[in-house]
Write a protein that holds these residues in place. Sequence first.
Motif, PDB file in Angstrom:
ATOM      1  N   ILE A   1     -17.537  -1.180  -1.609  1.00 41.69           N
ATOM      2  CA  ILE A   1     -16.059   0.255  -2.237  1.00 41.69           C
ATOM      3  C   ILE A   1     -16.120   1.282  -3.013  1.00 41.69           C
ATOM      4  CG2 ILE A   1     -14.773   0.115  -4.160  1.00 41.69           C
ATOM      5  CD1 ILE A   1     -14.101  -3.064  -4.551  1.00 41.69           C
ATOM      6  N   ARG A   2     -18.005   0.893  -3.312  1.00 42.32           N
ATOM      7  CA  ARG A   2     -18.158   2.809  -3.422  1.00 42.32           C
ATOM      8  C   ARG A   2     -19.042   2.802  -3.102  1.00 42.32           C
ATOM      9  NH1 ARG A   2     -19.153   4.990  -7.728  1.00 42.32           N
ATOM     10  NH2 ARG A   2     -18.626   3.569  -9.486  1.00 42.32           N
ATOM     11  N   SER A   3     -19.080   2.633  -1.705  1.00 39.61           N
ATOM     12  CA  SER A   3     -19.993   3.377  -0.931  1.00 39.61           C
ATOM     13  C   SER A   3     -18.771   3.840   0.457  1.00 39.61           C
ATOM     14  CB  SER A   3     -20.750   2.805   0.928  1.00 39.61           C
ATOM     15  OG  SER A   3     -19.766   1.013   1.270  1.00 39.61           O
ATOM     16  N   THR A   4     -17.471   3.061   0.630  1.00 36.84           N
ATOM     17  CA  THR A   4     -16.183   3.490   0.753  1.00 36.84           C
ATOM     18  C   THR A   4     -15.521   4.947  -0.125  1.00 36.84           C
ATOM     19  OG1 THR A   4     -15.612   1.316   2.091  1.00 36.84           O
ATOM     20  CG2 THR A   4     -14.159   3.639   1.640  1.00 36.84           C
ATOM     21  N   ALA A   5     -16.257   4.974  -1.241  1.00 36.37           N
ATOM     22  CA  ALA A   5     -15.259   5.890  -2.278  1.00 36.37           C
ATOM     23  C   ALA A   5     -15.727   6.935  -1.563  1.00 36.37           C
ATOM     24  CB  ALA A   5     -15.528   5.902  -3.633  1.00 36.37           C
ATOM     25  N   LYS A   6     -17.520   7.066  -1.204  1.00 34.99           N
ATOM     26  CA  LYS A   6     -18.535   8.209  -0.848  1.00 34.99           C
ATOM     27  C   LYS A   6     -18.493   9.037   0.379  1.00 34.99           C
ATOM     28  CE  LYS A   6     -22.501   6.892  -3.507  1.00 34.99           C
ATOM     29  NZ  LYS A   6     -24.100   6.139  -2.241  1.00 34.99           N
ATOM     30  N   GLU A   7     -17.902   7.576   0.942  1.00 30.69           N
ATOM     31  CA  GLU A   7     -17.124   8.475   2.169  1.00 30.69           C
ATOM     32  C   GLU A   7     -15.942   9.124   2.644  1.00 30.69           C
ATOM     33  OE1 GLU A   7     -17.732   5.086   5.046  1.00 30.69           O
ATOM     34  OE2 GLU A   7     -15.771   6.048   6.898  1.00 30.69           O
ATOM     35  N   LEU A   8     -14.676   8.377   1.202  1.00 31.23           N
ATOM     36  CA  LEU A   8     -13.966   9.273   1.323  1.00 31.23           C
ATOM     37  C   LEU A   8     -13.980  10.624   0.167  1.00 31.23           C
ATOM     38  CD1 LEU A   8     -11.221   6.219   1.482  1.00 31.23           C
ATOM     39  CD2 LEU A   8     -11.722   7.783   3.049  1.00 31.23           C
TER      40      LEU A   8
ATOM     41  N   ILE B   1       0.658  -1.078   0.377  1.00 32.53           N
ATOM     42  CA  ILE B   1       0.157   0.026  -0.108  1.00 32.53           C
ATOM     43  C   ILE B   1       1.287   1.046   0.352  1.00 32.53           C
ATOM     44  CG2 ILE B   1      -1.799   1.396   1.164  1.00 32.53           C
ATOM     45  CD1 ILE B   1      -2.981  -0.792   2.522  1.00 32.53           C
ATOM     46  N   PHE B   2       2.183   1.595   0.804  1.00 31.60           N
ATOM     47  CA  PHE B   2       3.419   2.364   0.820  1.00 31.60           C
ATOM     48  C   PHE B   2       3.510   2.520  -0.579  1.00 31.60           C
ATOM     49  CE2 PHE B   2       7.372   4.488   1.261  1.00 31.60           C
ATOM     50  CZ  PHE B   2       6.516   4.909   2.403  1.00 31.60           C
ATOM     51  N   GLU B   3       3.965   1.889  -1.115  1.00 29.92           N
ATOM     52  CA  GLU B   3       4.224   2.271  -2.454  1.00 29.92           C
ATOM     53  C   GLU B   3       3.454   2.635  -3.636  1.00 29.92           C
ATOM     54  OE1 GLU B   3       6.089  -1.719  -3.635  1.00 29.92           O
ATOM     55  OE2 GLU B   3       7.813  -1.842  -2.387  1.00 29.92           O
ATOM     56  N   MET B   4       2.276   2.188  -4.064  1.00 29.82           N
ATOM     57  CA  MET B   4       0.791   2.794  -4.441  1.00 29.82           C
ATOM     58  C   MET B   4       1.061   4.200  -4.481  1.00 29.82           C
ATOM     59  SD  MET B   4      -2.373   0.733  -2.972  1.00 29.82           S
ATOM     60  CE  MET B   4      -2.794  -1.036  -3.357  1.00 29.82           C
ATOM     61  N   LYS B   5       1.076   4.515  -5.866  1.00 35.04           N
ATOM     62  CA  LYS B   5       1.574   6.047  -6.851  1.00 35.04           C
ATOM     63  C   LYS B   5       0.115   6.502  -7.081  1.00 35.04           C
ATOM     64  CE  LYS B   5       5.750   4.397  -8.915  1.00 35.04           C
ATOM     65  NZ  LYS B   5       5.517   3.312  -9.503  1.00 35.04           N
ATOM     66  N   ASN B   6      -1.018   5.781  -7.161  1.00 34.36           N
ATOM     67  CA  ASN B   6      -2.328   6.644  -7.382  1.00 34.36           C
ATOM     68  C   ASN B   6      -2.949   6.385  -6.069  1.00 34.36           C
ATOM     69  OD1 ASN B   6      -5.014   6.315  -8.055  1.00 34.36           O
ATOM     70  ND2 ASN B   6      -5.015   6.165 -10.068  1.00 34.36           N
ATOM     71  N   PRO B   7      -3.200   7.697  -5.098  1.00 32.06           N
ATOM     72  CA  PRO B   7      -3.739   8.394  -4.158  1.00 32.06           C
ATOM     73  C   PRO B   7      -5.419   7.501  -4.172  1.00 32.06           C
ATOM     74  CG  PRO B   7      -3.559  10.328  -5.651  1.00 32.06           C
ATOM     75  CD  PRO B   7      -2.731   9.243  -6.813  1.00 32.06           C
ATOM     76  N   ASN B   8      -5.681   7.762  -5.233  1.00 35.86           N
ATOM     77  CA  ASN B   8      -7.046   7.124  -5.104  1.00 35.86           C
ATOM     78  C   ASN B   8      -7.266   6.272  -4.557  1.00 35.86           C
ATOM     79  OD1 ASN B   8      -8.508   9.782  -5.266  1.00 35.86           O
ATOM     80  ND2 ASN B   8      -8.762   9.090  -7.339  1.00 35.86           N
ATOM     81  N   ILE B   9      -6.965   5.208  -5.460  1.00 32.14           N
ATOM     82  CA  ILE B   9      -6.739   3.370  -5.082  1.00 32.14           C
ATOM     83  C   ILE B   9      -6.072   3.439  -3.780  1.00 32.14           C
ATOM     84  CG2 ILE B   9      -5.041   1.342  -6.144  1.00 32.14           C
ATOM     85  CD1 ILE B   9      -5.390   2.665  -8.922  1.00 32.14           C
ATOM     86  N   GLN B  10      -4.465   4.326  -3.234  1.00 33.32           N
ATOM     87  CA  GLN B  10      -3.804   4.636  -2.325  1.00 33.32           C
ATOM     88  C   GLN B  10      -4.832   4.125  -0.965  1.00 33.32           C
ATOM     89  OE1 GLN B  10      -0.912   6.736  -1.182  1.00 33.32           O
ATOM     90  NE2 GLN B  10       0.031   5.095  -0.635  1.00 33.32           N
ATOM     91  N   ARG B  11      -5.851   5.344  -0.778  1.00 35.13           N
ATOM     92  CA  ARG B  11      -6.669   5.420   0.241  1.00 35.13           C
ATOM     93  C   ARG B  11      -7.633   4.756   0.471  1.00 35.13           C
ATOM     94  NH1 ARG B  11      -9.148  11.236  -0.899  1.00 35.13           N
ATOM     95  NH2 ARG B  11      -9.584  10.485   0.927  1.00 35.13           N
ATOM     96  N   VAL B  12      -8.634   4.682  -0.517  1.00 31.29           N
ATOM     97  CA  VAL B  12      -9.217   3.544  -0.338  1.00 31.29           C
ATOM     98  C   VAL B  12      -8.920   1.722  -0.466  1.00 31.29           C
ATOM     99  CG1 VAL B  12     -10.676   1.432  -2.040  1.00 31.29           C
ATOM    100  CG2 VAL B  12     -11.011   4.228  -2.223  1.00 31.29           C
TER     101      VAL B  12
ATOM    102  N   SER C   1     -27.348   1.724  -0.164  1.00 33.10           N
ATOM    103  CA  SER C   1     -26.665   3.201   0.556  1.00 33.10           C
ATOM    104  C   SER C   1     -27.865   4.218   0.497  1.00 33.10           C
ATOM    105  CB  SER C   1     -25.918   3.939  -1.213  1.00 33.10           C
ATOM    106  OG  SER C   1     -26.219   3.930  -2.251  1.00 33.10           O
ATOM    107  N   THR C   2     -28.684   3.829  -0.888  1.00 31.39           N
ATOM    108  CA  THR C   2     -30.048   4.190   0.341  1.00 31.39           C
ATOM    109  C   THR C   2     -30.771   3.821   1.276  1.00 31.39           C
ATOM    110  OG1 THR C   2     -31.039   4.408  -1.401  1.00 31.39           O
ATOM    111  CG2 THR C   2     -32.866   4.900  -0.660  1.00 31.39           C
ATOM    112  N   ALA C   3     -30.910   2.902   1.414  1.00 35.16           N
ATOM    113  CA  ALA C   3     -31.273   2.584   2.951  1.00 35.16           C
ATOM    114  C   ALA C   3     -30.219   2.930   4.340  1.00 35.16           C
ATOM    115  CB  ALA C   3     -31.024   0.697   3.196  1.00 35.16           C
ATOM    116  N   LYS C   4     -29.035   2.971   4.621  1.00 30.47           N
ATOM    117  CA  LYS C   4     -28.247   3.631   4.926  1.00 30.47           C
ATOM    118  C   LYS C   4     -28.454   5.009   5.127  1.00 30.47           C
ATOM    119  CE  LYS C   4     -24.048   1.312   4.635  1.00 30.47           C
ATOM    120  NZ  LYS C   4     -22.567   1.709   4.046  1.00 30.47           N
TER     121      LYS C   4
END
Lengths: 315, 315, 315, 315, 315, 315
Positions: D226-233, D120-131, F228-231
């Motif tokens: 993954i979608r809900s985590t992305a939204k959260e982030l 994870i540390f080595e990842m370059k794409n910040p979006n992929i890394q953060r998720v 996500s709607t339910a949440k």
Amino acid sequence: MKKGISNYQIGETFDHFLLIKTASKGVASNGKPFLSLLLKDTTGEIDAKLWESTPEDEGLFTPGELVKVVGEVGQFRNRAQLKIQSIRPVQPTDGVQAADFVEKAPVNKEDLMEKVTEVIFEMKNPNIQRVTRHFVKHYQEDLLTYPAAVRNHHEYVSGLAHHIVSMLNIAQQLKDLYPDINADLLYAGIILHDLGKIKELSNASSPSYTLEGKLIGHIPIMVEEIRSTAKELQIDGEEITILQHMILSHHGKAEWGSPKPPLVREAELLHQIDRIDAQMNMVNRALKKVSPGEFTERIYALDQRAFYKPSFEES
Amino acid sequence: MKKGISNYQIGETFDHFLLIKTASKGVASNGKPFLSLLLKDTTGEIDAKLWESTPEDEGLFTPGELVKVVGEVGQFRNRAQLKIQSIRPVQPTDGVQAADFVEKAPVNKEDLMEKVTEVIFEMKNPNIQRVTRHFVKHYQEDLLTYPAAVRNHHEYVSGLAHHIVSMLNIAQQLKDLYPDINADLLYAGIILHDLGKIKELSNASSPSYTLEGKLIGHIPIMVEEIRSTAKELQIDGEEITILQHMILSHHGKAEWGSPKPPLVREAELLHQIDRIDAQMNMVNRALKKVSPGEFTERIYALDQRAFYKPSFEES
Amino acid sequence: MKKGISNYQIGETFDHFLLIKTASKGVASNGKPFLSLLLKDTTGEIDAKLWESTPEDEGLFTPGELVKVVGEVGQFRNRAQLKIQSIRPVQPTDGVQAADFVEKAPVNKEDLMEKVTEVIFEMKNPNIQRVTRHFVKHYQEDLLTYPAAVRNHHEYVSGLAHHIVSMLNIAQQLKDLYPDINADLLYAGIILHDLGKIKELSNASSPSYTLEGKLIGHIPIMVEEIRSTAKELQIDGEEITILQHMILSHHGKAEWGSPKPPLVREAELLHQIDRIDAQMNMVNRALKKVSPGEFTERIYALDQRAFYKPSFEES
Amino acid sequence: MKKGISNYQIGETFDHFLLIKTASKGVASNGKPFLSLLLKDTTGEIDAKLWESTPEDEGLFTPGELVKVVGEVGQFRNRAQLKIQSIRPVQPTDGVQAADFVEKAPVNKEDLMEKVTEVIFEMKNPNIQRVTRHFVKHYQEDLLTYPAAVRNHHEYVSGLAHHIVSMLNIAQQLKDLYPDINADLLYAGIILHDLGKIKELSNASSPSYTLEGKLIGHIPIMVEEIRSTAKELQIDGEEITILQHMILSHHGKAEWGSPKPPLVREAELLHQIDRIDAQMNMVNRALKKVSPGEFTERIYALDQRAFYKPSFEES
Amino acid sequence: MKKGISNYQIGETFDHFLLIKTASKGVASNGKPFLSLLLKDTTGEIDAKLWESTPEDEGLFTPGELVKVVGEVGQFRNRAQLKIQSIRPVQPTDGVQAADFVEKAPVNKEDLMEKVTEVIFEMKNPNIQRVTRHFVKHYQEDLLTYPAAVRNHHEYVSGLAHHIVSMLNIAQQLKDLYPDINADLLYAGIILHDLGKIKELSNASSPSYTLEGKLIGHIPIMVEEIRSTAKELQIDGEEITILQHMILSHHGKAEWGSPKPPLVREAELLHQIDRIDAQMNMVNRALKKVSPGEFTERIYALDQRAFYKPSFEES
Amino acid sequence: MKKGISNYQIGETFDHFLLIKTASKGVASNGKPFLSLLLKDTTGEIDAKLWESTPEDEGLFTPGELVKVVGEVGQFRNRAQLKIQSIRPVQPTDGVQAADFVEKAPVNKEDLMEKVTEVIFEMKNPNIQRVTRHFVKHYQEDLLTYPAAVRNHHEYVSGLAHHIVSMLNIAQQLKDLYPDINADLLYAGIILHDLGKIKELSNASSPSYTLEGKLIGHIPIMVEEIRSTAKELQIDGEEITILQHMILSHHGKAEWGSPKPPLVREAELLHQIDRIDAQMNMVNRALKKVSPGEFTERIYALDQRAFYKPSFEES
């Protein structure tokens, strides 16, 4: 340097040399004869029509010949098509040769041979080593020039050796990760698995199937050669049966041409590594032709899938 | 003559000799050891339990041994089962021998050999003739004693030769009806098609699969033997490739073990004749066991079908 | 005698009579109407285009008409195509008739009928004999002229009877080799198995599917006819059910149109003999068109296989 | 140290501790109740019967309990079975704990976590890394203890992390060999691909399927997370869609549970690497249990294949 | 009222009447004979063993007989099993009758008949109406008592009529929603589609397959009956072919027993309505046996699926 | 009113307005460029060629534009083709608008909305009701204008809502016939099942697949949105899991895109109702185009079946 035929856009005029891959005569809807040619350079192929062709044309423009062509790049049924304005055979003064129009593996023969030699040298089991070394010596020239297939993957000059070396690299890494692997078996299996193609196909540069290729196929051909080579070398250990099994099973399933599925660990790995390298060869080459955000053309041997190149990739 | 084990009804007492086919030790629900035996004579097989068996019993009652058994024929989960009351090894004075307890083809070896010799004699193509004759000579003893399979059809001593001769008879008739057929190819294909079983199976009377049989299989084994035999006889015509193809394709489809489907007329016929004779062997033997108006037991190799014997048939 | 249309080479000029099999109007890429004709004689068929056709042409050149054609044999998308230079309807003075342009079974009707009559005469079971005889009498004319199929095998005038007689010959030989076979059942099954085609297809010479053929099919049609014929003849034995079963199951598998698989020995044999004769008919005719050392065209009904004619065969 | 239950031979007496995996009551053929137990230690499992069990027994001997057992190892229907002579719950003085009876990944949690953190540390794409980092943190405890499956492969405590780390190692090697690979995508896909198992399965040590697992399954669960985590982030790039696609497609085919096949290069690789590591895990463990020259037991998830250990391997 | 056999828990004692569905003799592991009985009442079935049975027992306890049984409900291989303590045939004074132990459709015959009569009365096409009415009159008694199948769905007395009426109700609603539907065809198809079961099965209350059922099957039987009925009624319109087609195609696919797929709109609807009603019958009955929050047992005819009853459903 | 493009016969001259659906440039066999257009009105589509097109033509005639066309209706490879004689963009004075050339559901939006609102109002389970209402509000505009698919069924403006309402009608009737059905679940499932198409497809009037549609698909998209709607609505009951399961499983089988088969009664019904309405939509529209006694064209999504319209139907 001139750009290759694959890099032309619809409407552009091409004026350069190409190699005739196939040629056939037809009759146009206006009743006049024409020649249907498939022309190629190292970047790809293009259909071409020579309208109102003469018998002399038919004699001149045959497969394997190099030609100088002028024509406009158009499109017919979604395929690029070259509308020939003029065409002539090459002359000595043109200074071009067929070898420059054939796709070749992106590595040189010395490097390919070195890798193969290296892994054979490292083998510990003398039976496996002797059989493998014998085959490599016996078929050395063809092994270094044959393609790995007529189409789909590694279908270019030296494609077979390129495929073998690439698979050996994967195998060496997996050996590190799974130390139980019998490296001798795996390396020998990789080197030998497609050698039967040398008898299945007619030649290295414009290969077609031989009668033996059509009626027997490269897998049984190679199973048979391993046994007769072992006899010749007076080797009779279980290693020979295992090597035969690895070749026999490397397509993985009966419906893919392997009458026995892999029943030895290294046979299963051989099958997996073969798949991965073939797929990467196909996918990488298809992706190279498209820009980020686009799909590749459908890849026949991968269930007609079109692959997507993410828009955040470098082009 | 005493009636065979297959002819006993539930409740009848058996008191005669049987051959032990398999034997394994178990532990009963009361915690006591027992021997689970599979006993046979030429009419069939029956499960048997020897309750509260001793270590001595385990030493005496092993596969291949002949025994004198008294017991009642019962049933367990719809299979006949012999409840052993007494059992002892045979003694010389009993005057019985194992060979009398093994099923054999219903023809004698001389007749089998004569038929094979006859069709080889009639062959016109010298290459096909020489290869075929060589194999028959080389494997003569095994060819005359091996079964054609471990189970399903012709699974008895000399079953292979019986199957070959029966197929030759069909082939001769079809040759008359379809005169275009190349009889040399068809006859040679029939004689050679299953010879690989001699290496696939361990022996003629109680066959199991050899390592080569499991990892390579009789088809590739025989494809390989034809090539090496041809080399030995210094024959190199297209006939060899066609013969190899016939063996390779005689199971008809990739999923049935033939990496190439039949692509030569006689290869297709070989496949069809093989099927018909195998089916007739299975169906006729199953129908023999039932009365008119009844269905046979399900035949595994024929898609689990149970066949009906019309009530207007003679029993 | 003039050579047939199938024997012309690309570039040759054809000048002879042909029968119009199908005709349809089209619009050329230059916007002008044309007629697309399928022309035939007994040696085969050829596509033909009549460019810039007039409404009068459309009236004259319709399916079933005989025409005198002059044109050059060319090729379009790998199919032979006749480029018409002149075409006219035949005149009485031409002395040709449609019957001479239709392929027919290579045996005469009397021989066909004699064989069928002979096996019915030999039947021992009166119920089977009466039902079979009734059908043969009732459908005699159509039985002797219908094809066995619209395409693939025996797809010519009298093909049905040709197929039946050929199957009867095989059956008689198998009866000798496997004497348990109930010959009455097998012969009756062979004679009746495809009679439903007479209702499935519109006529003998240019057959298309009837509504009943499309919605019901020849198998259920014939199952039904056997029952109603039996009622009419006041026969009610189990033989009728067995005969119905044989017809019902003769395609062998549900996915091939048989809701029940063969569950009677003779039903299984009927299926096998049907396959063999259909295959031999297809393979032999395809092989006749090629020279030794060549492959036939792909045969659709045999899984698209192309068959090889060994180079050591006589041409 | 005592030998484990898998190492006992038929007839030996076992006298040691085991963990109860499942327990169910039955009625014996003599009408008396009995307990059917599945007992285990880290070397394997064994069926056991406690005959004439009492209601008190039923209360004492329940899944998850440790017991001291004395009994003889027998066999029933080819499975080892322990005939219990005495059994009692463990006492504090026995000094044993459940954790010692459960199979665990052969690496420690710190090493597993370190590897995941490193990539994870080595990842370059910040979006992929953060998720990816978010998921690893959120599920850290379960990620380190869950098995990768209920059966077949990596079906032990920490099996999930073991599988992930092993796949990461392969991926790093392939990245070197095929430098076009987007390592960020591939590593993230590997780390996330089976995280949905944490909701699909009830717990890490004796997992069963949850309702959500049965009705939705780990793949759609993870696509959704993954979608809900992305939204959260608050991340909304195409990377999220690609990551979802990689999870969705990692079983490779619709019939294996992936409604979309891999359509991105790294998705295809993820699928291949997943297969290889799962297979090696199964094959290696099966081969460890047999000697050179033997076949393993049939492996259910590998098409019921039994693998052969060559006799020239070290045991 | 006494609770039915399906409502007993393991360990409870049953003391009431049951109907013998099947009975077979066996030999226990202690060598003593026993009777294996399948006993039933309207709530379900239970296996039972009568240990150490006498020949007299075998004569008394046969299929179709009512018995008074006392025994404990136990379990064997996950199936309930009744351990018989005492059993005797019923006596007149017991006041019970077999009809009370057989499952019946949950509607009465008059209502079933009324619905069928109503839709026939409403038909506008006289040919369809006459054929349908003829069948209903001819088979009235059997139509009202036969099950729709031997197992899976509507497998109880009057199940056939229940299934027909339920399908007619759906059809009437769909006719309102899709007014283009030809109601006459659809209703006639529904009434006739499974009437062939009357010949396929031996009787209404304890049905087994007849020879005609096994060799021909209810679909071809009914296709044939429609034609012969039409002849008898001297009806010869296209309606008859369409009705035959609807019966022929109502299983939807060749592999499900329909040699032609539905090619008429109402034939397709017949297939769909048949599926829905069969599924609802199976699913509803399975769900009735479980509580909210539980899964049903696996339903064989629905691809072995177990259905979940949501925990928010009323029990 | 002018007749639509689908009602023209070969040879007729068309002189009216059409909407350009797709346009692509080609090169004719004479080497000249041409435009290949797909033109449509509400009755159907027609291919058209504009020969010798100019760059200006390419700029004018693009997808979405309305044109005035004069041309003759011809045929090419069995498809109607318009040979353009003149073509020009529409002018304001022509008084035509694109909306009049797009097929629309045969009901108005108010009626569609009313039905949906009604069933939501009737729901008893507040969780199901709130989620469903939220989606309908959130996507109201798109729900009322999107097609249900890009091709095959309901592939027109408002096709999605039309499909939903039609399914709700069937569901209401089935609820009456099978009162155990949980109507809330079934109605909610119907309303939500295809809402993911709104993200899968680019827009309502000329939809193509979005990247998310290609890589994820409408089923996983919607499964994720329900969670996500339910949440968002802070609903966490089992109802959410069941609704997700219904969406996930509504294609019925893994190979049709549902990783889980229906495991809840209402999920199975949803699948069946979806099929019936889709089929009726396809079959009814195909039958409308043919006369009694004719077959429809082959319907791709119904296994290429051509349906027959009985000759006794009203045309």
